[in-house]
Design a protein around this motif. Structure first.
Motif, PDB file in Angstrom:
ATOM      1  N   GLU A 392      -8.371 -13.981   1.245  1.00  0.00           N
ATOM      2  CA  GLU A 392      -8.102 -13.954   2.686  1.00  0.00           C
ATOM      3  C   GLU A 392      -8.080 -15.377   3.265  1.00  0.00           C
ATOM      4  OE1 GLU A 392      -7.236 -11.431   4.517  1.00  0.00           O
ATOM      5  OE2 GLU A 392      -7.448  -9.977   2.888  1.00  0.00           O
ATOM      6  N   PRO A 393      -6.925 -15.853   3.717  1.00  0.00           N
ATOM      7  CA  PRO A 393      -6.806 -17.255   4.155  1.00  0.00           C
ATOM      8  C   PRO A 393      -7.602 -17.594   5.414  1.00  0.00           C
ATOM      9  CG  PRO A 393      -4.771 -16.038   4.617  1.00  0.00           C
ATOM     10  CD  PRO A 393      -5.637 -15.137   3.795  1.00  0.00           C
ATOM     11  N   GLN A 394      -7.824 -16.621   6.305  1.00  0.00           N
ATOM     12  CA  GLN A 394      -8.474 -16.943   7.590  1.00  0.00           C
ATOM     13  C   GLN A 394      -9.879 -17.493   7.399  1.00  0.00           C
ATOM     14  OE1 GLN A 394      -7.712 -13.916   6.482  1.00  0.00           O
ATOM     15  NE2 GLN A 394      -8.938 -12.281   7.376  1.00  0.00           N
ATOM     16  N   PHE A 395     -10.565 -17.056   6.347  1.00  0.00           N
ATOM     17  CA  PHE A 395     -11.945 -17.513   6.153  1.00  0.00           C
ATOM     18  C   PHE A 395     -11.992 -18.953   5.629  1.00  0.00           C
ATOM     19  CE2 PHE A 395     -12.276 -12.786   5.617  1.00  0.00           C
ATOM     20  CZ  PHE A 395     -12.806 -12.567   6.867  1.00  0.00           C
ATOM     21  N   TYR A 396     -11.031 -19.329   4.786  1.00  0.00           N
ATOM     22  CA  TYR A 396     -10.919 -20.742   4.390  1.00  0.00           C
ATOM     23  C   TYR A 396     -10.625 -21.607   5.627  1.00  0.00           C
ATOM     24  CZ  TYR A 396     -10.379 -19.141  -0.475  1.00  0.00           C
ATOM     25  OH  TYR A 396     -10.569 -18.566  -1.703  1.00  0.00           O
ATOM     26  N   PHE A 397      -9.746 -21.093   6.478  1.00  0.00           N
ATOM     27  CA  PHE A 397      -9.330 -21.884   7.638  1.00  0.00           C
ATOM     28  C   PHE A 397     -10.519 -22.166   8.559  1.00  0.00           C
ATOM     29  CE2 PHE A 397      -7.369 -22.935  11.640  1.00  0.00           C
ATOM     30  CZ  PHE A 397      -6.257 -23.667  11.267  1.00  0.00           C
ATOM     31  N   ASN A 427       2.066 -14.721   5.576  1.00  0.00           N
ATOM     32  CA  ASN A 427       2.845 -15.281   6.676  1.00  0.00           C
ATOM     33  C   ASN A 427       3.022 -16.779   6.441  1.00  0.00           C
ATOM     34  OD1 ASN A 427       3.755 -16.320   9.150  1.00  0.00           O
ATOM     35  ND2 ASN A 427       2.690 -14.745  10.314  1.00  0.00           N
ATOM     36  N   PRO A 428       4.269 -17.277   6.369  1.00  0.00           N
ATOM     37  CA  PRO A 428       4.485 -18.714   6.113  1.00  0.00           C
ATOM     38  C   PRO A 428       3.919 -19.602   7.214  1.00  0.00           C
ATOM     39  CG  PRO A 428       6.542 -17.623   6.710  1.00  0.00           C
ATOM     40  CD  PRO A 428       5.536 -16.547   6.503  1.00  0.00           C
ATOM     41  N   ILE A 429       3.768 -19.059   8.422  1.00  0.00           N
ATOM     42  CA  ILE A 429       3.229 -19.863   9.529  1.00  0.00           C
ATOM     43  C   ILE A 429       1.780 -20.248   9.240  1.00  0.00           C
ATOM     44  CG2 ILE A 429       2.560 -19.759  11.968  1.00  0.00           C
ATOM     45  CD1 ILE A 429       5.069 -18.091  12.456  1.00  0.00           C
ATOM     46  N   GLU A 431       0.380 -20.452   6.210  1.00  0.00           N
ATOM     47  CA  GLU A 431       0.400 -21.419   5.105  1.00  0.00           C
ATOM     48  C   GLU A 431       0.793 -22.809   5.609  1.00  0.00           C
ATOM     49  OE1 GLU A 431       2.223 -21.808   0.569  1.00  0.00           O
ATOM     50  OE2 GLU A 431       2.783 -20.109   1.855  1.00  0.00           O
ATOM     51  N   SER A 432       1.725 -22.852   6.545  1.00  0.00           N
ATOM     52  CA  SER A 432       2.126 -24.127   7.145  1.00  0.00           C
ATOM     53  C   SER A 432       0.944 -24.808   7.825  1.00  0.00           C
ATOM     54  CB  SER A 432       3.249 -23.881   8.163  1.00  0.00           C
ATOM     55  OG  SER A 432       3.557 -25.058   8.876  1.00  0.00           O
ATOM     56  N   ASP A 433       0.115 -24.026   8.514  1.00  0.00           N
ATOM     57  CA  ASP A 433      -1.057 -24.600   9.196  1.00  0.00           C
ATOM     58  C   ASP A 433      -2.035 -25.219   8.200  1.00  0.00           C
ATOM     59  OD1 ASP A 433      -0.076 -23.895  11.663  1.00  0.00           O
ATOM     60  OD2 ASP A 433      -1.218 -22.035  11.812  1.00  0.00           O
ATOM     61  N   PHE A 434      -2.166 -24.600   7.023  1.00  0.00           N
ATOM     62  CA  PHE A 434      -3.037 -25.178   5.990  1.00  0.00           C
ATOM     63  C   PHE A 434      -2.534 -26.561   5.574  1.00  0.00           C
ATOM     64  CE2 PHE A 434      -5.201 -21.265   5.810  1.00  0.00           C
ATOM     65  CZ  PHE A 434      -6.296 -21.379   4.974  1.00  0.00           C
ATOM     66  N   HIS A 435      -1.234 -26.650   5.314  1.00  0.00           N
ATOM     67  CA  HIS A 435      -0.667 -27.951   4.935  1.00  0.00           C
ATOM     68  C   HIS A 435      -0.840 -28.968   6.068  1.00  0.00           C
ATOM     69  CE1 HIS A 435       1.075 -26.995   1.050  1.00  0.00           C
ATOM     70  NE2 HIS A 435       1.577 -25.868   1.544  1.00  0.00           N
ATOM     71  N   GLY A 436      -0.719 -28.493   7.314  1.00  0.00           N
ATOM     72  CA  GLY A 436      -0.912 -29.386   8.452  1.00  0.00           C
ATOM     73  C   GLY A 436      -2.326 -29.950   8.499  1.00  0.00           C
ATOM     74  N   GLN A 437      -3.312 -29.077   8.289  1.00  0.00           N
ATOM     75  CA  GLN A 437      -4.707 -29.526   8.291  1.00  0.00           C
ATOM     76  C   GLN A 437      -4.959 -30.502   7.142  1.00  0.00           C
ATOM     77  OE1 GLN A 437      -7.158 -28.865  10.466  1.00  0.00           O
ATOM     78  NE2 GLN A 437      -5.879 -27.586  11.751  1.00  0.00           N
ATOM     79  N   ILE A 438      -4.390 -30.220   5.981  1.00  0.00           N
ATOM     80  CA  ILE A 438      -4.542 -31.117   4.829  1.00  0.00           C
ATOM     81  C   ILE A 438      -3.913 -32.477   5.134  1.00  0.00           C
ATOM     82  CG2 ILE A 438      -3.757 -31.480   2.439  1.00  0.00           C
ATOM     83  CD1 ILE A 438      -4.205 -28.432   2.040  1.00  0.00           C
ATOM     84  N   ASN A 462       7.389 -23.924   8.274  1.00  0.00           N
ATOM     85  CA  ASN A 462       7.503 -23.590   9.702  1.00  0.00           C
ATOM     86  C   ASN A 462       8.025 -24.809  10.455  1.00  0.00           C
ATOM     87  OD1 ASN A 462       7.288 -22.670  12.316  1.00  0.00           O
ATOM     88  ND2 ASN A 462       5.074 -22.839  12.426  1.00  0.00           N
ATOM     89  N   PRO A 463       9.352 -24.916  10.603  1.00  0.00           N
ATOM     90  CA  PRO A 463       9.938 -26.088  11.265  1.00  0.00           C
ATOM     91  C   PRO A 463       9.498 -26.247  12.720  1.00  0.00           C
ATOM     92  CG  PRO A 463      11.612 -24.823  10.090  1.00  0.00           C
ATOM     93  CD  PRO A 463      10.376 -23.979  10.113  1.00  0.00           C
ATOM     94  N   GLN A 464       8.941 -25.197  13.312  1.00  0.00           N
ATOM     95  CA  GLN A 464       8.491 -25.270  14.712  1.00  0.00           C
ATOM     96  C   GLN A 464       6.970 -25.410  14.826  1.00  0.00           C
ATOM     97  OE1 GLN A 464      10.479 -25.240  17.652  1.00  0.00           O
ATOM     98  NE2 GLN A 464      12.008 -25.746  16.107  1.00  0.00           N
ATOM     99  N   ASN A 465       6.318 -25.924  13.798  1.00  0.00           N
ATOM    100  CA  ASN A 465       4.868 -26.124  13.853  1.00  0.00           C
ATOM    101  C   ASN A 465       4.584 -27.324  14.754  1.00  0.00           C
ATOM    102  OD1 ASN A 465       2.140 -26.778  13.316  1.00  0.00           O
ATOM    103  ND2 ASN A 465       2.264 -25.778  11.314  1.00  0.00           N
ATOM    104  N   LEU A 466       4.285 -27.057  16.018  1.00  0.00           N
ATOM    105  CA  LEU A 466       4.189 -28.128  17.017  1.00  0.00           C
ATOM    106  C   LEU A 466       3.065 -29.125  16.736  1.00  0.00           C
ATOM    107  CD1 LEU A 466       4.962 -26.200  20.347  1.00  0.00           C
ATOM    108  CD2 LEU A 466       6.523 -27.369  18.792  1.00  0.00           C
TER     109      LEU A 466
END
Length: 582
Positions: A392-397, A427-429, A431-438, A462-466
């Motif tokens: 579950e990705p939310q708990f890592y986040f 959801n790719p969005i 996964e995109s947030d994980f890469h953003g945090q990294i 996610n090309p729209q990851n603001l």
């Protein structure tokens, strides 16, 4: 040699395995083929049989493109063969070439008019294409051929109803009733049709017939009450509910109907009393009680009553069902509504202990800890959750974010990387947030190239990851590289959120690095205007820099001093203030 159709069709044709006629009734196809093939001359018949059985074999092996080509060869040899026509119709139907499919299904029925399956396939496609009269004609034809198949009569009645001829639909059902006797399905269909014709008494007469035939069947009495209630005939509804109570007053369906009745008559207290009585009734199954309990809580919320009045009710339920953890989850949510966070957390802890592989309990505990910004509690909950739910990705986040908030950047980076390696991203969005945090963490740790690679991965997902667009463009501007790319990315953020002070400041700073000082000043001033409270030290320093570049040196020094007083700024801020220069 036959030509294979394009492989792009194979994705659609794969579906044919479960709907193809040769799988459903191969013996009938072979028998009919032998009969129809006897009409061909010997040489053509041999060729036809060779291609036909080759097609059936190819289809059974999943070689659908090959099968379709072989059936087309068969059709060229004998266009009057119903088996071939229905096979080709099925292929074209799956390929969404509906007109071709319809033509082939019509041919199959024309050359084998008594075949039940061919007629049903033609009826189904005709219905899909809105050919209402054709559907009616097919079912009339089939009902004459197969009078024993009662489902055809239902289909015919539905076809008449679809075409708006309700009376003919009723006539078909009435005729059917002579064979089957009065039954629930027919009566309910006739009720619906009479209601659509606004012949209410005839409609209710249909249900009365069922009740007369089954006077001890409580469900029909409840049904009659429900139908009268929907028709706003509340006295009549209550009459049937009272008759149903005589048979079994604890029937959950009756209780829900009575609650609905009391709600519609605006008697909230009676509705609550009915539900409370049911929930505490030891003879009612716990799943039904949970359904009733949820309804009861909904009534309390809608009428804005004190939720604490249900606490004693839960005590009774816990005594009756001590091992039902679903009660703990519901009670925890009720305690949250009462703003009893400590009590709610205790209920959610009991739930997670009983259901360690259900993320819902941990998520509710986080719901309590996050607003309090209790980082230790967030870490405790997420670490426990990940023992049982490593996918579950939310708990890592949340765990990574808690470490990040505590400035444990290396630990935070480790958690986010473990999340990418182990979690299942639906959801790719996310996964995109994980890469953003990294990316953010690597940049702050000095790993700039790794950070920019992570940002690229995030934007690919996610090309729209603001936040990523903002941070990536800002860090590029600090490195004074790829400024056109930075300006393009930052421009997206201010277009989407034109009043976001962080995005405005970044865009202004990128413009500053490009040398567009007047535009930069305009955007940074907007960033200050839209800031809630005092702007950040970085924004104030940026404003000072852009004021200096646009010739307002005294005001620039004033903004630098404000940045210093705010407790931040760059390493060169003190020198700027001292020298009055950039």
């Amino acid at each position: 040699m036959y030509h294979s159709i394009s492989t792009g069709r194979n994705l659609f044709l794969a579906l044919l395995l479960i709907i193809s006629l040769s799988v459903i009734f191969p013996e009938e196809i072979i028998a009919q083929q032998e009969q129809q093939g006897s009409q061909l001359d010997e040489d053509v018949r041999r060729k036809f049989d060779y291609y036909f059985y080759g097609a059936l074999n190819a289809k059974s092996l999943g070689k659908y493109a090959e099968a379709m080509d072989l059936f087309q060869h068969c059709y060229a040899l004998d266009s009057t063969n119903a088996n071939v026509s229905v096979e080709l119709g099925t292929f074209y139907n799956v390929l969404q070439e509906k007109d071709k499919a319809l033509d082939f299904f019509r041919r199959s029925v024309r050359y084998d008019p008594a075949n039940y399956y061919y007629n049903m396939m033609l009826a189904g496609l005709s219905k899909e294409l809105g050919l209402k009269q054709e559907v009616i004609d097919i079912y009339i034809h089939l009902s004459q051929l197969y009078p024993e198949k009662l489902d055809i009569r239902f289909e015919l009645a539905n076809a008449f109803a679809e075409s708006g001829d309700f009376q003919k639909a009723i006539d078909v059902l009435t005729e059917l009733e002579k064979n089957t006797g009065i039954n629930e399905m027919i009566a309910l269909n006739k009720f619906r049709l009479y209601s659509m014709m606004n012949e209410k008494e005839k409609a209710f007469d249909e249900i009365r017939q069922i009740i007369e035939k089954n006077p001890s069947e409580q469900k029909y009495l409840i049904l009659m009450g429900d139908l009268y209630l929907e028709d706003s005939k509340r006295d009549k509804a209550l009459e049937y509910y009272d008759r149903a109570k005589v048979i079994d007053p604890d029937n959950p369906a009756l209780i829900l109907s009575m609650v609905n009745y009391y709600e519609k008559t605006n008697d909230k207290q009676a509705a609550q009393a009915e539900l409370q009585k049911a929930v505490t009734n030891s003879s009612i199954e716990v799943d039904v009680k949970l359904q009733l309990l949820t309804r009861y809580l909904s009534i309390l919320q809608q009428s804005k009553q004190d939720m604490k009045q249900v606490n004693s009710l839960f005590e009774t339920l816990f005594e009756q069902h001590p091992n039902n953890s679903q009660l703990n989850m519901i009670y925890g949510n009720v305690l949250l509504l009462q703003e009893n966070k400590e009590g709610a957390a205790e209920q959610f802890r009991i739930y997670t202990k009983a259901n360690p592989e259900d993320p819902a309990g941990y998520e509710q505990l986080l719901r309590i800890a996050l607003p309090e910004e209790d980082m230790e509690k967030i870490k405790e909950v997420t670490i426990e959750a990940l023992k049982h739910l490593p996918q579950e990705p939310q708990f890592y986040f949340y765990l990574g974010a808690a470490h990040y908030q505590q400035e444990n950047k290396k630990e935070a980076l480790k958690v986010f990387e473990e999340g990418l390696a182990n979690a299942i991203f639906r959801n790719p969005i996310v996964e995109s947030d994980f890469h953003g945090q990294i990316g953010d963490l690597n940049y702050s740790l000095g790993n700039k190239e790794v950070a920019f690679e992570s940002y690229e991965k995030a934007l690919k997902l996610n090309p729209q990851n603001l936040p990523v667009l903002n941070n990536y463009s800002y860090y590029l501007s600090l490195e004074k590289r790829d400024l056109d790319k930075a300006e393009q990315m930052s421009g997206i953020t201010v277009k989407v959120e034109p009043m976001n002070p962080t995005y405005l400041d970044t865009y202004g700073w990128v413009l500053y690095e490009q040398g567009s000082y007047t535009l930069a000043r305009m955007y940074i001033e907007q960033a200050i205007q839209y800031s809630k409270g005092e702007p950040s030290p970085d924004v104030l320093e940026h404003y000072g820099d852009v004021l200096f570049k646009t010739g307002d040196k005294e005001k620039a020094i004033e903004q630098w001093k404000k940045a210093k007083e705010a407790g931040g700024g760059s390493a060169t801020l003190k020198k700027k203030i001292k020298t009055g220069k950039l």
